[in-house]
Design an enzyme around this catalytic site. Structure first.
Site, PDB file in Angstrom:
ATOM      1  CB  CYS A  71      -0.937   0.018   1.203  1.00  0.00           C
ATOM      2  SG  CYS A  71      -0.136  -0.249   2.777  1.00  0.00           S
ATOM      3  N   GLY A  97      -1.052   0.176  -4.779  1.00  0.00           N
ATOM      4  CA  GLY A  97      -2.235  -0.556  -4.358  1.00  0.00           C
ATOM      5  C   GLY A  97      -3.447  -0.132  -5.152  1.00  0.00           C
ATOM      6  CG  ASN A 171       3.812   0.773   2.982  1.00  0.00           C
ATOM      7  OD1 ASN A 171       4.757   1.345   2.469  1.00  0.00           O
ATOM      8  ND2 ASN A 171       3.466  -0.452   2.622  1.00  0.00           N
ATOM      9  N   GLY A 172       3.186  -1.711   5.541  1.00  0.00           N
ATOM     10  CA  GLY A 172       4.155  -2.628   6.126  1.00  0.00           C
ATOM     11  C   GLY A 172       3.530  -3.929   6.553  1.00  0.00           C
ATOM     12  CE1 TYR A 312       6.960  -4.663 -11.256  1.00  0.00           C
ATOM     13  CE2 TYR A 312       6.190  -4.992  -9.012  1.00  0.00           C
ATOM     14  CZ  TYR A 312       5.944  -4.963 -10.372  1.00  0.00           C
ATOM     15  OH  TYR A 312       4.684  -5.227 -10.841  1.00  0.00           O
TER      16      TYR A 312
END
Length: 557
Positions: A71, A97, A171-172, A312
């Protein structure tokens, strides 16, 4: 600094444990009045009230066989257009996301939330944004990994507790999520979602620390793993990054003094915020009417930033961990050309993530780069399969070969990674069917041999082709004439003195923070996405942890 001894005096500016000083708050910084009064809306030179919404088909990233980021988060303080700036920032972070989006804004000391399933443009329109006034807001885009996307799991989450309300976007991935949840449920906590982010809210609510910021610090003492989080209260914006700095989080400022936090600098660029610096590993930054304050969350070890952000995840126009993503990928391609050369006529890329590395390869090799594969930008979220089976239908729907570029040519095709190998084999076949005389695959990352436990969706180790096969076996499997990966030692040499600051667990199998549970979530934001049944029954959303780790028994089991 022992957190148990922290007091409210600790909240003064404290950067002694960091290498870089905080930038001072400019005199033009626009702040709301104290609590229980209507915030003062600052004048903005370029208001963005008029946003045009489109019903055009939304693109689907070509990433069926790629690791996926969980995310993206954003937080804005001090701008009367905060929710609309969040909306634009989330557009810039949409690649992180695509399954859900949400914004929480503060108005008259009330936290108001709009969340929904789908892309940012699916969830928000003028009417929805009109429901989110105020100069303080946070936002979130999410990616799900199992089951149906359920609204209850879409962040930001908002919760009330005895001292007020708090919103959170995360986020994580917390590697000790199950243990913490079991302990909280044993103490009487009731959970509304299947997200590890909700654990953080419960830890804050049950903390005995005062004031609120110390509740956050207390909660972060208990969680382990990767987290870049933004919190919002009635009068504060708080940004927190885990001690290892696994996931990125940056800070910027708009011309009117508004402070912005975001997962990537591309979000800052879109809303015309100037990048100032990263949120340091182990740092808590508080933004309120007093300005910007920093304190140390805990003594932080060697940073372990996710190298896949440069390979990426991040957009090429972002600066991540202080490095240009574009420059990193270009240099990855140059290394491949220097260390794994091959006689060829043309260099092409698997769009979009392989393009910059392919440009670097072509420049170094002195071979023209051409667009041999065209990606469709109009592939919807669903489509009708042909009744008569067409081989490689999914890949052909998204990638179209250019016969004029490929026919009779010796082709080098550059991609960012190989995960399972299935998509790579289809691409090789597609190129040869389009007339390529030879297809030489070059991968701008080392082989992936391990799953990620820090907020990246990767298959179990058994599914990773590089964990089961050597390079020659993979070459035969995908059908290319040659295959080469970016050498791990060359990657580390390129990073130079910064090399120890990156996490390479997916390439080496050495995890900076070992999972302490028998099973860990495949990706941080999700367990079952609303499916029925106990956590133990949902194996699809979990992967085995290190087999050498003993099972942690929780709740008497």
């Amino acid at each position: 600094m022992a957190l148990s001894t922290l007091s409210s005096s600790t909240l003064s500016l404290n950067t002694s444990l960091f290498n870089k000083p905080l930038n001072p708050v400019p005199s033009s910084f626009t702040l709301p009045r104290p609590r229980h009064k209507t915030p003062l809306l600052a004048a903005v030179n370029n208001p963005i009230s008029d946003i045009v919404f489109s019903d055009s088909p939304h693109p689907q990233t070509f990433s069926d066989d790629k690791p996926r980021e969980e995310c993206g988060v954003v937080g804005i303080y001090g701008d009367p257009e905060a929710s609309r700036l969040c909306y634009l920032s989330l557009h810039a972070l949409q690649h992180r996301g695509q399954e859900g989006a949400g914004i929480v804004a503060v108005h008259n000391n009330v936290l108001q939330s709009v969340t929904g399933v789908g892309l940012v443009s699916d969830v928000f329109n003028e009417t929805k944004l009109d429901q989110l006034p105020g100069s303080l807001a946070i936002g979130h885009v999410r990616y799900s990994t199992a089951g149906q996307s359920m609204l209850k799991n879409v962040q930001p989450f908002v919760a009330g507790y005895r001292f007020g309300s708090v919103g959170v976007a995360h986020n994580g991935n917390l590697v000790n999520y199950r243990t913490l949840r079991a302990e909280l449920e044993e103490s009487g906590s009731i959970f509304n979602t299947t997200s590890d982010t909700e654990v953080v809210l419960h830890l804050i609510a049950t903390s005995k620390q005062r004031p609120f910021i110390l509740r956050i610090v207390d909660a972060c003492e208990k969680i382990e793993g990767a987290y870049s989080i933004v919190f919002v209260t009635e009068d504060k914006l708080v940004a927190v990054r885990d001690p290892h700095g696994f996931r990125p989080l940056v800070m910027g400022r708009r011309a009117n003094g508004a402070v912005v936090f975001a997962s990537e600098t591309c979000a800052l660029d879109l809303i015309e915020a100037t990048y100032e610096r990263e949120v340091y590993p182990g740092e808590v930054i508080v933004v309120d009417k007093e300005g910007v304050q920093s304190l140390c969350l805990m003594s932080h070890p060697q940073p372990k930033q996710c190298i896949f952000e440069h390979i990426y995840f991040a957009l090429p126009n972002s600066v991540v961990y202080g490095r240009s993503v574009y420059e990193s990928r270009r240099q990855f391609g140059e290394i491949l050309a220097a260390e794994s050369p091959v006689d060829c006529d043309v260099v092409i890329a698997v769009p979009d993530s392989g393009v910059v590395a392919a440009l670097g390869y072509a420049a170094k090799a002195g071979v023209p780069f051409q667009q041999g594969l065209i990606r469709s930008h109009y592939v919807g979220r669903t489509f009708i399969e042909p009744s008569q089976k067409i081989r490689d239908f999914g890949v052909k729907l998204k990638l179209s070969p250019v016969r004029a570029v490929l026919e009779g040519k010796r082709v080098v095709v550059v991609d960012d990674s190989i995960v399972r190998g299935t998509t790579s084999s289809k691409i090789v076949r597609l190129l040869k069917e389009a007339g390529a005389k030879e297809v030489h695959m070059r991968i701008a990352s080392p082989p992936i041999i391990g799953s990620c436990y820090y907020g990246v969706d990767t298959p179990s180790s058994e599914e990773l082709i590089s964990n089961r096969m050597n390079v020659e076996e993979i070459r035969k499997f995908i059908g290319s004439d040659s295959l080469a990966f970016l050498p791990f030692d060359s990657l580390q040499r390129l990073l130079g003195n910064e090399s120890p600051n990156f996490c390479y667990a997916c390439f080496s199998g050495n995890y900076p923070v070992e999972p302490k549970e028998l099973k860990v979530k495949r990706v941080g934001d999700f367990v079952d996405d609303g499916l029925n049944g106990s956590l133990e029954s949902i194996d699809g959303g979990w992967v085995q942890a290190n087999r050498n780790i003993k099972e942690v028994k929780v709740g008497g089991t």
